[in-house]
Design a protein around this motif. Structure first.
Motif, PDB file in Angstrom:
ATOM      1  N   ARG A   1      21.817  11.616  -8.169  1.00  0.00           N
ATOM      2  CA  ARG A   1      23.256  11.736  -8.359  1.00  0.00           C
ATOM      3  C   ARG A   1      23.879  12.433  -7.147  1.00  0.00           C
ATOM      4  N   GLU A   2      23.396  12.051  -5.963  1.00  0.00           N
ATOM      5  CA  GLU A   2      23.888  12.649  -4.730  1.00  0.00           C
ATOM      6  C   GLU A   2      25.163  11.959  -4.250  1.00  0.00           C
ATOM      7  N   ALA A   3      25.922  12.648  -3.427  1.00  0.00           N
ATOM      8  CA  ALA A   3      27.135  12.069  -2.855  1.00  0.00           C
ATOM      9  C   ALA A   3      26.761  10.950  -1.882  1.00  0.00           C
ATOM     10  N   PRO A   4      27.625   9.953  -1.728  1.00  0.00           N
ATOM     11  CA  PRO A   4      27.328   8.855  -0.802  1.00  0.00           C
ATOM     12  C   PRO A   4      27.094   9.313   0.632  1.00  0.00           C
TER      13      PRO A   4
ATOM     14  N   CYS B   1      25.340  20.123 -13.511  1.00  0.00           N
ATOM     15  CA  CYS B   1      26.078  18.924 -13.091  1.00  0.00           C
ATOM     16  C   CYS B   1      25.223  17.665 -13.035  1.00  0.00           C
ATOM     17  N   GLY B   2      23.900  17.801 -13.136  1.00  0.00           N
ATOM     18  CA  GLY B   2      23.049  16.616 -13.155  1.00  0.00           C
ATOM     19  C   GLY B   2      22.373  16.284 -11.848  1.00  0.00           C
ATOM     20  N   ARG B   3      22.623  17.057 -10.799  1.00  0.00           N
ATOM     21  CA  ARG B   3      21.941  16.791  -9.528  1.00  0.00           C
ATOM     22  C   ARG B   3      20.452  17.095  -9.652  1.00  0.00           C
ATOM     23  N   ASN B   4      19.637  16.294  -8.987  1.00  0.00           N
ATOM     24  CA  ASN B   4      18.199  16.520  -8.979  1.00  0.00           C
ATOM     25  C   ASN B   4      17.691  17.045  -7.648  1.00  0.00           C
ATOM     26  N   ARG B   5      18.591  17.276  -6.715  1.00  0.00           N
ATOM     27  CA  ARG B   5      18.232  17.860  -5.421  1.00  0.00           C
ATOM     28  C   ARG B   5      19.109  19.090  -5.187  1.00  0.00           C
ATOM     29  N   VAL B   6      18.480  20.226  -5.045  1.00  0.00           N
ATOM     30  CA  VAL B   6      19.219  21.474  -4.855  1.00  0.00           C
ATOM     31  C   VAL B   6      19.582  21.619  -3.379  1.00  0.00           C
TER      32      VAL B   6
END
Length: 245
Positions: free
Chosen positions: A71-74, A139-144
């Motif tokens: 769910r990373e930004a483009p 927020c659902g991100r899987n990369r910190v």
């Protein structure tokens, strides 16, 4: 479903002890054996899991199947910040993480009120890393996002060698609007945004940044707070619309 950051190797079918912070969170939520949770380790994707055992101060879980969800930004946007004071830096780290920032570089600048070094700087960095981790859980991100060690402005500028497009937020006349520039950037182009603290960068720092290849950009005619300016730039450059939780 509750999500927990669990650094380290995760493998389907194994049972492991949650890190202390995650274990406390499970207990606060009053989860019970058999309850479903989600784990992520920051290396990509997430794992279904279930609570196996609740101890007085520890929690064991069974790791289920991996899902390759991102769910990373483009566009990867990196923020280099003259640190705002007090709780504003905490708030900035949390919100920047929710909005998809790729990394955060805290800087000691001429006009900055917050001045950190040595052990105190490392403790603050660990604190901000924990805030970023918790924001990813929410927020659902899987990369910190990476929170880099605190550095002085000039030393960091000398060492900065990324291939990202370099931008510095400025109120000077004749600067280019950041929205138009963002629309013209290739989708795969990473961006590094340099933003000052309360009072902005000093004239000397601004000149150093421009000499180092930073293009001066503006967010418009209004003067924004330090933390607001950095987040506004992040939203405009990241290239996505966000939803509300």
């Amino acid at each position: 479903m509750p999500r927990f950051h669990c650094p380290g190797a995760l493998q389907t079918g194994t049972t492991l002890m949650l890190p202390a912070g995650a274990a406390r969170h499970v207990q606060v939520l009053r989860l019970q054996p058999g309850d479903a949770i989600t784990l992520f380790n920051g290396e990509g994707g997430e794992y279904a899991a279930s609570v196996e055992r609740m101890g007085r101060s520890d929690v064991s879980v069974t790791v289920g199947e991996h899902a390759a969800l991102e769910r990373e930004a483009p566009r990867a946007v990196h923020l280099a910040l003259g640190m705002p004071a007090n709780e504003r830096m905490d708030w900035l780290v949390e919100k920047a993480t929710e909005l998809g920032v790729a990394s955060i570089q805290p800087l000691v600048t001429a006009h900055g009120v917050l001045r950190l070094s040595g052990e105190r700087a490392e403790k603050k960095r660990a604190h901000w890393e924990a805030i970023a981790s918790a924001a990813c859980e929410q927020c659902g991100r899987n990369r910190v996002p990476t929170v880099h060690p605190v550095q002085g402005f000039s030393k960091w500028l000398e060492q900065e060698a990324s291939g990202a497009r370099r931008l510095v937020l400025s109120l000077a006349e004749g600067t280019r609007g950041i929205a138009g520039l963002a629309a013209a950037l290739p989708a795969e182009q990473e961006v590094l945004v340099l933003s000052g603290p309360e009072g902005g960068l000093s004239r000397d720092e601004d000149q150093q940044a421009r000499a180092a290849g930073f293009a001066a950009v503006t967010l418009g005619a209004r003067v924004l707070r330090a933390e607001t300016a950095a987040l506004a730039a992040l939203v405009l450059l990241a290239g996505e619309a966000t939803g509300a939780a």
